[in-house]
Design a protein around this motif. Structure first.
Motif, short mmCIF file in Angstrom:
data_model
loop_
_atom_site.label_atom_id
_atom_site.label_comp_id
_atom_site.label_asym_id
_atom_site.label_seq_id
_atom_site.Cartn_x
_atom_site.Cartn_y
_atom_site.Cartn_z
N LEU A 75 0.81 -1.22 0.00
CA LEU A 75 0.00 0.00 0.00
C LEU A 75 0.84 1.28 0.00
CD1 LEU A 75 -2.82 -1.07 2.49
CD2 LEU A 75 -3.01 -0.78 0.02
N VAL A 76 2.12 1.17 0.41
CA VAL A 76 2.99 2.36 0.40
C VAL A 76 4.11 2.22 -0.63
CG1 VAL A 76 2.49 3.08 2.76
CG2 VAL A 76 4.30 1.41 2.36
N GLY A 77 3.92 1.34 -1.61
CA GLY A 77 4.86 1.25 -2.72
C GLY A 77 6.08 0.39 -2.46
N GLU A 78 6.03 -0.44 -1.42
CA GLU A 78 7.14 -1.36 -1.10
C GLU A 78 8.49 -0.66 -1.09
OE1 GLU A 78 6.45 -4.39 -4.08
OE2 GLU A 78 5.26 -5.57 -2.66
N PRO A 79 8.68 0.29 -0.17
CA PRO A 79 9.97 0.98 -0.09
C PRO A 79 11.10 0.01 0.24
CG PRO A 79 8.66 1.38 1.88
CD PRO A 79 7.75 0.70 0.89
N LYS A 80 12.29 0.32 -0.23
CA LYS A 80 13.42 -0.60 -0.06
C LYS A 80 14.01 -0.44 1.34
CE LYS A 80 14.42 -0.84 -4.99
NZ LYS A 80 15.43 -0.64 -6.06
N VAL A 81 13.43 -1.17 2.26
CA VAL A 81 13.83 -1.09 3.66
C VAL A 81 13.70 -2.47 4.30
CG1 VAL A 81 11.48 -0.47 4.41
CG2 VAL A 81 13.44 0.15 5.83
N VAL A 108 7.50 2.86 10.38
CA VAL A 108 8.75 2.74 9.64
C VAL A 108 8.49 2.70 8.13
CG1 VAL A 108 10.65 1.15 9.11
CG2 VAL A 108 10.10 1.67 11.48
N LEU A 109 7.46 1.95 7.71
CA LEU A 109 7.15 1.87 6.29
C LEU A 109 6.76 3.24 5.73
CD1 LEU A 109 5.13 -1.47 6.08
CD2 LEU A 109 7.36 -1.01 5.05
N LEU A 110 5.98 3.99 6.48
CA LEU A 110 5.58 5.32 6.02
C LEU A 110 6.79 6.24 5.87
CD1 LEU A 110 2.35 5.74 8.17
CD2 LEU A 110 2.42 5.78 5.67
N GLN A 115 6.58 9.37 3.59
CA GLN A 115 5.31 9.90 4.08
C GLN A 115 5.39 10.16 5.58
OE1 GLN A 115 1.87 7.59 2.80
NE2 GLN A 115 3.03 6.74 1.07
N ALA A 116 4.62 11.13 6.04
CA ALA A 116 4.61 11.46 7.47
C ALA A 116 3.84 10.40 8.24
CB ALA A 116 3.97 12.83 7.68
N THR A 122 -0.83 6.23 10.22
CA THR A 122 -0.34 5.02 10.87
C THR A 122 -1.47 4.07 11.16
OG1 THR A 122 1.53 6.20 11.87
CG2 THR A 122 0.87 4.12 12.88
N ALA A 123 -2.56 4.59 11.71
CA ALA A 123 -3.71 3.75 12.05
C ALA A 123 -4.30 3.09 10.81
CB ALA A 123 -4.76 4.57 12.78
N ARG A 124 -4.36 3.84 9.71
CA ARG A 124 -4.94 3.30 8.48
C ARG A 124 -4.11 2.12 7.96
NH1 ARG A 124 -5.75 7.81 6.16
NH2 ARG A 124 -3.72 7.98 5.12
N LEU A 125 -2.79 2.24 8.01
CA LEU A 125 -1.93 1.16 7.52
C LEU A 125 -1.91 -0.01 8.51
CD1 LEU A 125 -0.19 0.75 5.01
CD2 LEU A 125 1.78 1.56 6.31
N ALA A 126 -1.86 0.30 9.79
CA ALA A 126 -1.85 -0.76 10.81
C ALA A 126 -3.14 -1.58 10.77
CB ALA A 126 -1.65 -0.15 12.19
#
Length: 316
Positions: A75-81, A108-110, A115-116, A122-126
């Motif tokens: 959902l956040v574009g699979e950042p390289k982390v 961390v993903l955001l 993204q802030a 955070t709640a939406r992604l969690a």
């Protein structure tokens, strides 16, 4: 997407439900507060988006964590982390360990995605991760962790799907609990599923019980805001009786409830799903001596302040 450039660190608080677990799934209110311990997530630059699962997790937990992580990362574009986890909470004890993990990981993903990590984002992604963990969660766990406040929470059905509404509860007096562990708990899905079957078989009976819990929560919220700890404690005691009536308690949990009451708790009940074991909370005006006593007796426990004024130097 380019790799995250700097190490990222985020915290997700554990939680306790003071009143209203289970009935909150059916649209009734609940009161929940954040713990001072939870899960720390760290992100390091990587060639791909990957979760380093804790070695303490069993095979089923590892599979679930990876599946939930993949859902959120997409959902956040699979950042390289590469995300590593440092759990401070016992797993499957009713203390919101999965929500704390979801909140810490989401933050961390955001950040890695540029993204802030606001409470709302955070709640939406969690929430996406929590659905993988629990199927149909109420939303109270991850909302409490993301907000890091004592809240009055209600799950609502909106046109866009299930959502939750939270309002901070402020107290003029410290609201502090002792959290004591009492044996191993049944999986949340099993406990919730069994209750759902009973509720479907005898809907009117369980509707009345859930309604009584909802009224208790409303009374307890007023007690919190008035600084009436005795009233809050009494509501917790009555809530425990209703949880027992709903078939959610056990001898191990009941023994710990009465043990905390014998040590002076203004109110005591289990917190979370219940079942064979898990976490029991006691409301105390002075929790530290109780923690010392229980620790000497070999009970795993800790104290946490959920709301109210804090002594100078205390960590919120």
């Amino acid at each position: 997407m380019t790799p995250a450039k700097n190490p990222l660190v985020a915290f997700g608080a554990g939680k306790v439900i003071l009143l209203g677990e289970h009935s909150v799934v059916y649209g009734y209110p609940a009161i929940a507060g954040p713990l001072t311990i939870g899960v720390v997530a760290r992100g390091m630059p990587s060639r791909s988006c990957v979760l380093d699962v804790p070695v303490t997790a069993d095979a089923a937990q590892k599979r679930m964590m990876r599946k939930a992580f993949a859902r959120a990362a997409k959902l956040v574009g699979e950042p390289k982390v590469k995300v590593t986890l440092e759990p401070q909470l016992p797993l499957s004890a009713g203390l919101g360990s999965s929500a704390a993990l979801a909140v810490a990981t989401s933050r961390v993903l955001l950040q890695a995605a540029g993204q802030a990590p606001t409470a709302k984002a955070t709640a939406r992604l969690a929430w996406e991760m929590e659905q993988e963990f629990h199927g149909t969660p109420s939303g109270v766990d991850h909302t409490t962790s993301a907000e890091e406040k004592l809240i009055l929470y209600r799950r609502v059905q909106a046109p866009a799907g299930v959502t939750g509404r939270a309002r901070e509860l402020k107290s003029p007096r410290p609201v502090s609990v002792v959290v004591a562990l009492a044996g191993a708990r049944s999986p949340t899905k099993l406990t919730v599923g069994a209750l759902r079957e009973r509720q479907a078989r005898w809907p009117e009976r369980y509707k009345r019980l859930f309604g009584q819990v909802g009224r208790l929560v409303t009374d307890a919220a007023k007690a919190v805001e008035a600084g009436d700890l005795e009233g809050l404690g009494d509501a917790m005691n009555v809530n425990q009786g209703l949880l027992n009536a709903l078939g959610l308690s056990s001898p191990a949990l009941e023994d710990m409830v009465f043990r905390l009451r014998s040590l002076g708790a203004l109110g005591a009940k289990f917190t979370g799903a219940g079942g064979d074991g898990g976490a029991v909370i006691g409301l105390f005006s002075e929790p530290e001596p109780v923690v010392a006593r229980l620790t000497r007796d070999g009970v795993r426990c800790f104290a946490s302040q959920l709301a109210g004024p804090r002594a100078q130097g205390d960590i919120p």
